[in-house]
Scaffold this active site. Structure first.
Site, PDB file in Angstrom:
ATOM      1  N   HIS A 137       0.838  -1.221   0.000  1.00 51.93           N
ATOM      2  CA  HIS A 137       0.000   0.000   0.000  1.00 51.93           C
ATOM      3  C   HIS A 137       0.863   1.257   0.000  1.00 51.93           C
ATOM      4  O   HIS A 137       2.032   1.232   0.378  1.00 51.93           O
ATOM      5  CB  HIS A 137      -0.973   0.026   1.185  1.00 51.93           C
ATOM      6  CG  HIS A 137      -0.368   0.002   2.542  1.00 51.93           C
ATOM      7  ND1 HIS A 137      -0.097  -1.170   3.231  1.00 51.93           N
ATOM      8  CD2 HIS A 137       0.032   1.011   3.361  1.00 51.93           C
ATOM      9  CE1 HIS A 137       0.426  -0.865   4.411  1.00 51.93           C
ATOM     10  NE2 HIS A 137       0.512   0.432   4.526  1.00 51.93           N
ATOM     11  N   HIS A 188       3.788   7.109   3.728  1.00 57.00           N
ATOM     12  CA  HIS A 188       4.748   6.006   3.605  1.00 57.00           C
ATOM     13  C   HIS A 188       4.370   5.082   2.456  1.00 57.00           C
ATOM     14  O   HIS A 188       3.248   5.123   1.969  1.00 57.00           O
ATOM     15  CB  HIS A 188       4.899   5.218   4.914  1.00 57.00           C
ATOM     16  CG  HIS A 188       3.682   4.505   5.404  1.00 57.00           C
ATOM     17  ND1 HIS A 188       2.767   5.081   6.258  1.00 57.00           N
ATOM     18  CD2 HIS A 188       3.233   3.249   5.173  1.00 57.00           C
ATOM     19  CE1 HIS A 188       1.816   4.202   6.524  1.00 57.00           C
ATOM     20  NE2 HIS A 188       2.074   3.089   5.897  1.00 57.00           N
ATOM     21  N   GLU A 198       7.604   1.132   5.032  1.00 59.89           N
ATOM     22  CA  GLU A 198       7.040   0.072   5.884  1.00 59.89           C
ATOM     23  C   GLU A 198       7.271  -1.248   5.178  1.00 59.89           C
ATOM     24  O   GLU A 198       7.107  -1.331   3.949  1.00 59.89           O
ATOM     25  CB  GLU A 198       5.535   0.309   6.098  1.00 59.89           C
ATOM     26  CG  GLU A 198       4.844  -0.765   6.928  1.00 59.89           C
ATOM     27  CD  GLU A 198       3.353  -0.543   7.076  1.00 59.89           C
ATOM     28  OE1 GLU A 198       2.793   0.388   6.473  1.00 59.89           O
ATOM     29  OE2 GLU A 198       2.712  -1.319   7.819  1.00 59.89           O
TER      30      GLU A 198
HETATM   31  C1  LIG Z   1       1.251  -0.483  11.187  1.00 59.39           C
HETATM   32  C2  LIG Z   1      -0.157  -0.012  11.085  1.00 59.39           C
HETATM   33  C3  LIG Z   1      -0.452   0.650   9.736  1.00 59.39           C
HETATM   34  C4  LIG Z   1      -0.320  -0.405   8.637  1.00 59.39           C
HETATM   35  O1  LIG Z   1      -0.064  -0.060   7.468  1.00 59.39           O
HETATM   36  O2  LIG Z   1      -0.579  -1.582   8.967  1.00 59.39           O
HETATM   37  C5  LIG Z   1       0.463   1.807   9.501  1.00 59.39           C
HETATM   38  O3  LIG Z   1       1.062   2.024   8.470  1.00 59.39           O
HETATM   39  S1  LIG Z   1       0.643   2.848  10.851  1.00 59.39           S
HETATM   40  C6  LIG Z   1       1.572   4.250  10.222  1.00 59.39           C
HETATM   41  C7  LIG Z   1       1.941   5.154  11.362  1.00 59.39           C
HETATM   42  N1  LIG Z   1       3.099   4.631  12.082  1.00 59.39           N
HETATM   43  C8  LIG Z   1       4.333   5.079  11.783  1.00 59.39           C
HETATM   44  O4  LIG Z   1       4.520   5.946  10.951  1.00 59.39           O
HETATM   45  C9  LIG Z   1       5.457   4.433  12.567  1.00 59.39           C
HETATM   46  C10 LIG Z   1       6.810   4.864  12.026  1.00 59.39           C
HETATM   47  N2  LIG Z   1       6.955   6.314  12.108  1.00 59.39           N
HETATM   48  C11 LIG Z   1       7.770   6.881  13.063  1.00 59.39           C
HETATM   49  O5  LIG Z   1       8.396   6.234  13.875  1.00 59.39           O
HETATM   50  C12 LIG Z   1       7.837   8.408  13.045  1.00 59.39           C
HETATM   51  O6  LIG Z   1       6.740   8.927  12.325  1.00 59.39           O
HETATM   52  C13 LIG Z   1       9.155   8.939  12.374  1.00 59.39           C
HETATM   53  C14 LIG Z   1      10.362   8.486  13.183  1.00 59.39           C
HETATM   54  C15 LIG Z   1       9.266   8.468  10.944  1.00 59.39           C
HETATM   55  C16 LIG Z   1       9.106  10.453  12.370  1.00 59.39           C
HETATM   56  O7  LIG Z   1       8.781  10.848  13.661  1.00 59.39           O
HETATM   57  P1  LIG Z   1       8.579  12.410  13.958  1.00 59.39           P
HETATM   58  O8  LIG Z   1       7.834  13.059  12.834  1.00 59.39           O
HETATM   59  O9  LIG Z   1       8.007  12.578  15.313  1.00 59.39           O
HETATM   60  O10 LIG Z   1      10.070  12.840  14.003  1.00 59.39           O
HETATM   61  P2  LIG Z   1      10.704  14.079  13.365  1.00 59.39           P
HETATM   62  O11 LIG Z   1       9.696  15.177  13.247  1.00 59.39           O
HETATM   63  O12 LIG Z   1      11.943  14.323  14.121  1.00 59.39           O
HETATM   64  O13 LIG Z   1      11.064  13.565  11.879  1.00 59.39           O
HETATM   65  C17 LIG Z   1      12.394  13.251  11.607  1.00 59.39           C
HETATM   66  C18 LIG Z   1      12.618  13.706  10.168  1.00 59.39           C
HETATM   67  O14 LIG Z   1      11.882  12.797   9.327  1.00 59.39           O
HETATM   68  C19 LIG Z   1      10.933  13.545   8.569  1.00 59.39           C
HETATM   69  N3  LIG Z   1       9.740  12.719   8.486  1.00 59.39           N
HETATM   70  C20 LIG Z   1       8.892  12.399   9.472  1.00 59.39           C
HETATM   71  N4  LIG Z   1       7.890  11.603   9.000  1.00 59.39           N
HETATM   72  C21 LIG Z   1       8.131  11.454   7.677  1.00 59.39           C
HETATM   73  C22 LIG Z   1       7.470  10.767   6.609  1.00 59.39           C
HETATM   74  N5  LIG Z   1       6.338  10.081   6.841  1.00 59.39           N
HETATM   75  N6  LIG Z   1       7.995  10.821   5.372  1.00 59.39           N
HETATM   76  C23 LIG Z   1       9.141  11.525   5.142  1.00 59.39           C
HETATM   77  N7  LIG Z   1       9.840  12.216   6.089  1.00 59.39           N
HETATM   78  C24 LIG Z   1       9.325  12.165   7.334  1.00 59.39           C
HETATM   79  C25 LIG Z   1      10.684  14.823   9.332  1.00 59.39           C
HETATM   80  O15 LIG Z   1      10.254  15.825   8.437  1.00 59.39           O
HETATM   81  C26 LIG Z   1      12.070  15.090   9.875  1.00 59.39           C
HETATM   82  O16 LIG Z   1      12.850  15.604   8.838  1.00 59.39           O
HETATM   83  P3  LIG Z   1      13.704  16.969   9.119  1.00 59.39           P
HETATM   84  O17 LIG Z   1      14.346  17.265   7.794  1.00 59.39           O
HETATM   85  O18 LIG Z   1      14.642  16.608  10.232  1.00 59.39           O
HETATM   86  O19 LIG Z   1      12.651  17.974   9.541  1.00 59.39           O
HETATM   87 CO    CO Z   2       0.945   1.347   6.445  1.00 60.75          CO
END
Ligand SMILES: CC[C@H](C(=O)O)C(=O)SCCNC(=O)CCNC(=O)[C@H](O)C(C)(C)COP(=O)(O)OP(=O)(O)OC[C@H]1O[C@@H](n2cnc3c(N)ncnc32)[C@H](O)[C@@H]1OP(=O)(O)O
Ligand code: CO
Length: 134
Positions: free
Chosen positions: A7, A79, A130
């Site tokens: 997805h 993602h 993912e």
């Molecule tokens: C599993 C159930 C379901 C499924 O399909 O079955 C799902 O998919 S659930 C989806 C939701 N769960 C997750 O996203 C878990 C993994 N994500 C994480 O651990 C956090 O979102 C993380 C670590 C990717 C980012 O966390 P956070 O935004 O709090 O941290 P920062 O703001 O410090 O971000 C660091 C840096 O990364 C950039 N960032 C954040 N999210 C994304 C993204 N989705 N795509 C691209 N870039 C992303 C953010 O802008 C920061 O960049 P910087 O240049 O430092 O500003």
């Molecule tokens: Co997902």
């Protein structure tokens, strides 16, 4: 390592509104919503001939997508999920290659009842990846 795209996920500020847009404006088939408190999101899946689109909104105070939506208040591509044959083998190979596996590195059960892991977006060209066990 990578199999099919399972997805593509879009984070949205309002899941009911996004569901209506995909169902009514785009004429797509959309699943019932699934609350996933352990993942801090509520999701629906848009069923397509060759893959799915996951629409997700934050659930609870600690949603991992809250910061993303704060930066992208209209929503945005969140993602991409690839299928893998063996998620533990994939994880170990990726860690050995220096990629960051998010969380504690242990797969959690995702929306499809399969083990999933996430890879840091900064390691893959600004794209959150993912992996879902086939
Ligand atoms: C599993 C159930 C379901 C499924 O399909 O079955 C799902 O998919 S659930 C989806 C939701 N769960 C997750 O996203 C878990 C993994 N994500 C994480 O651990 C956090 O979102 C993380 C670590 C990717 C980012 O966390 P956070 O935004 O709090 O941290 P920062 O703001 O410090 O971000 C660091 C840096 O990364 C950039 N960032 C954040 N999210 C994304 C993204 N989705 N795509 C691209 N870039 C992303 C953010 O802008 C920061 O960049 P910087 O240049 O430092 O500003
Ligand atoms: Co997902």
């Amino acid at each position: 390592m990578l199999g099919k795209v399972n997805h593509i996920a879009i984070a949205v500020p309002d899941l009911v509104q996004a569901t209506a847009a995909y169902r009514d404006t785009l004429g797509a088939r959309v699943s019932q919503s699934q609350a996933l408190p352990e993942h801090g999101v509520t999701v629906v899946f848009v069923e397509l001939p060759n893959t799915k689109v996951e629409l997700l909104e934050p659930l609870g105070a600690d949603s991992p997508i809250a910061a993303f939506l704060a930066k992208n208040p209209d929503g945005g591509m969140h993602h991409i999920c690839y299928e893998v044959e063996d998620i533990l083998d994939a994880r170990d190979q990726l860690k050995a290659a220096g990629a960051r596996v998010l969380g504690n590195g242990e797969p959690k059960i995702g929306a499809h009842g399969k083990p999933v892991l996430f890879l840091h977006p900064k390691d893959f060209f600004g794209t959150l990846i993912e992996l879902e066990q086939l």
